[in-house]
Scaffold this motif. Structure first.
Motif, short mmCIF file in Angstrom:
data_model
loop_
_atom_site.label_atom_id
_atom_site.label_comp_id
_atom_site.label_asym_id
_atom_site.label_seq_id
_atom_site.Cartn_x
_atom_site.Cartn_y
_atom_site.Cartn_z
N TRP A 26 0.81 -1.21 0.00
CA TRP A 26 0.00 0.00 0.00
C TRP A 26 0.85 1.26 0.00
O TRP A 26 0.35 2.35 -0.22
CB TRP A 26 -0.94 -0.01 1.20
CG TRP A 26 -1.78 -1.24 1.25
CD1 TRP A 26 -2.39 -1.86 0.20
CD2 TRP A 26 -2.08 -2.03 2.40
NE1 TRP A 26 -3.05 -2.97 0.60
CE2 TRP A 26 -2.88 -3.11 1.96
CE3 TRP A 26 -1.77 -1.94 3.75
CZ2 TRP A 26 -3.37 -4.07 2.83
CZ3 TRP A 26 -2.26 -2.89 4.60
CH2 TRP A 26 -3.04 -3.95 4.15
N VAL B 1 3.03 3.52 -5.24
CA VAL B 1 2.09 4.24 -6.10
C VAL B 1 2.55 4.15 -7.55
O VAL B 1 3.75 4.08 -7.84
CB VAL B 1 1.95 5.72 -5.69
CG1 VAL B 1 1.26 5.86 -4.36
CG2 VAL B 1 3.31 6.41 -5.67
N GLY C 102 -1.12 7.43 -9.66
CA GLY C 102 -1.27 7.79 -8.25
C GLY C 102 -0.47 9.03 -7.89
O GLY C 102 -0.93 9.88 -7.12
N ARG D 289 5.97 5.50 -1.90
CA ARG D 289 5.15 6.68 -1.63
C ARG D 289 5.87 7.73 -0.78
O ARG D 289 5.82 8.92 -1.13
CB ARG D 289 3.84 6.26 -0.96
CG ARG D 289 2.84 7.41 -0.76
CD ARG D 289 1.53 6.89 -0.22
NE ARG D 289 0.54 7.95 -0.11
CZ ARG D 289 0.39 8.74 0.94
NH1 ARG D 289 1.17 8.56 2.01
NH2 ARG D 289 -0.52 9.68 0.96
N HIS E 181 -5.32 7.62 4.04
CA HIS E 181 -4.44 7.29 2.92
C HIS E 181 -5.27 6.44 1.96
O HIS E 181 -5.58 5.27 2.26
CB HIS E 181 -3.21 6.55 3.40
CG HIS E 181 -2.29 6.12 2.28
ND1 HIS E 181 -1.40 5.08 2.39
CD2 HIS E 181 -2.15 6.58 1.01
CE1 HIS E 181 -0.74 4.93 1.26
NE2 HIS E 181 -1.19 5.83 0.40
N VAL F 57 -5.71 4.70 -1.76
CA VAL F 57 -5.03 4.21 -2.96
C VAL F 57 -6.09 3.66 -3.90
O VAL F 57 -6.73 2.64 -3.59
CB VAL F 57 -3.99 3.12 -2.63
CG1 VAL F 57 -3.34 2.60 -3.91
CG2 VAL F 57 -2.93 3.66 -1.69
N ASP G 273 -9.39 -1.15 -4.30
CA ASP G 273 -9.06 0.14 -3.71
C ASP G 273 -8.81 -0.08 -2.23
O ASP G 273 -9.43 -0.94 -1.60
CB ASP G 273 -10.21 1.13 -3.88
CG ASP G 273 -10.50 1.46 -5.34
OD1 ASP G 273 -9.57 1.37 -6.15
OD2 ASP G 273 -11.65 1.81 -5.64
#
Length: 240
Positions: A2, A5, A9, A46, A88, A90, A99
């Motif tokens: 997670w 990205v 993203g 990220r 947060h 994604v 998702d």
């Protein structure tokens, strides 16, 4: 996983197009290197991306607390409102993925969410308002995939749902327009509302898609990842 990205993203984080991020990679030698993925779909760390965006004035540091309000609908139709602090989110780029949303929650809310999403049918996401995205709705089950207790005692809750069932919640309500793509294309006699993705919302007086003569349809929420893919396919078909 997670904390990784894709280019899309990164674009959402900065509020720009994916093409702009591709241009940053080409022009700036200090842009973070991919940590996973492929040459076509590279994945970036990220925290490294956030640090780079801050250093290059592409984003700013939030001046106040960030909250993601969400509304979950249980199997009986009743809705419950919750909030996640420091969220947060994604959003997957592929409808086969999920998702993922995480944020700090109270024990009471976390227990209530877990109870709602448990069972044979679970709960659906009626509306989510998170920073950096339009209000979302999901016509599918939400599930709790992690509950993390920090050293300071805070509880971080992580939820997931099928990306392919994600849609854009309408501005005037907590719902989402649900429409369909007919396996038999609409003809001149079709009186249904048309969407760019090729989907229609059947009306009972339509001779093609009404209650008396409705072909098999593939239902999906409007304004989401599913619509984008269908619209792309329609464009390719029209160009042939």
């Amino acid at each position: 996983m997670w904390e990784r990205v894709l280019l899309a993203g990164v674009a959402r984080m900065a509020g720009v197009t994916r093409a702009a991020v591709v241009n940053w990679r080409r022009r700036h030698g200090d842009f973070p290197e991919p940590v996973a993925g492929t040459d076509v779909r590279p994945q970036f760390d990220r925290p490294q991306v956030v640090a780079w965006l801050l250093a290059h004035d592409k984003i700013g540091i939030p001046t106040g607390p960030t909250v993601a309000p969400l509304v979950l609908a249980g199997t009986g139709g009743a809705t419950r409102r919750f909030r996640l602090d420091d969220p947060h989110l994604v959003l997957a780029d592929d409808p086969a993925w999920e998702d993922v949303l995480s944020g700090w929650s109270t024990d009471t809310d976390a227990d209530t969410v877990a109870e709602l999403v448990a069972g044979e049918f679970g709960a659906s996401l009626r509306r989510l308002t998170a920073p950096g995205t339009n209000p979302l709705a999901v016509m599918g089950e939400v599930r709790v995939i992690d509950r993390f207790r920090s050293g300071s005692g805070g509880l971080r809750l992580t939820l997931a749902w099928p990306a392919g069932l994600r849609g854009a919640a309408s501005a005037g309500s907590v719902g989402v327009v649900r429409h369909a793509v007919a396996y038999v294309g609409p003809g001149e006699a079709c009186a249904c509302k048309r969407h760019d993705c090729g989907g229609v919302v059947p009306v009972n007086w339509c001779r093609e898609h009404g209650t008396e003569a409705s072909p098999v349809m593939e239902w999906h929420p409007g304004g989401g990842i599913r619509c984008t893919l269908l619209a792309g396919r329609s464009a390719v078909t029209a160009g042939r």
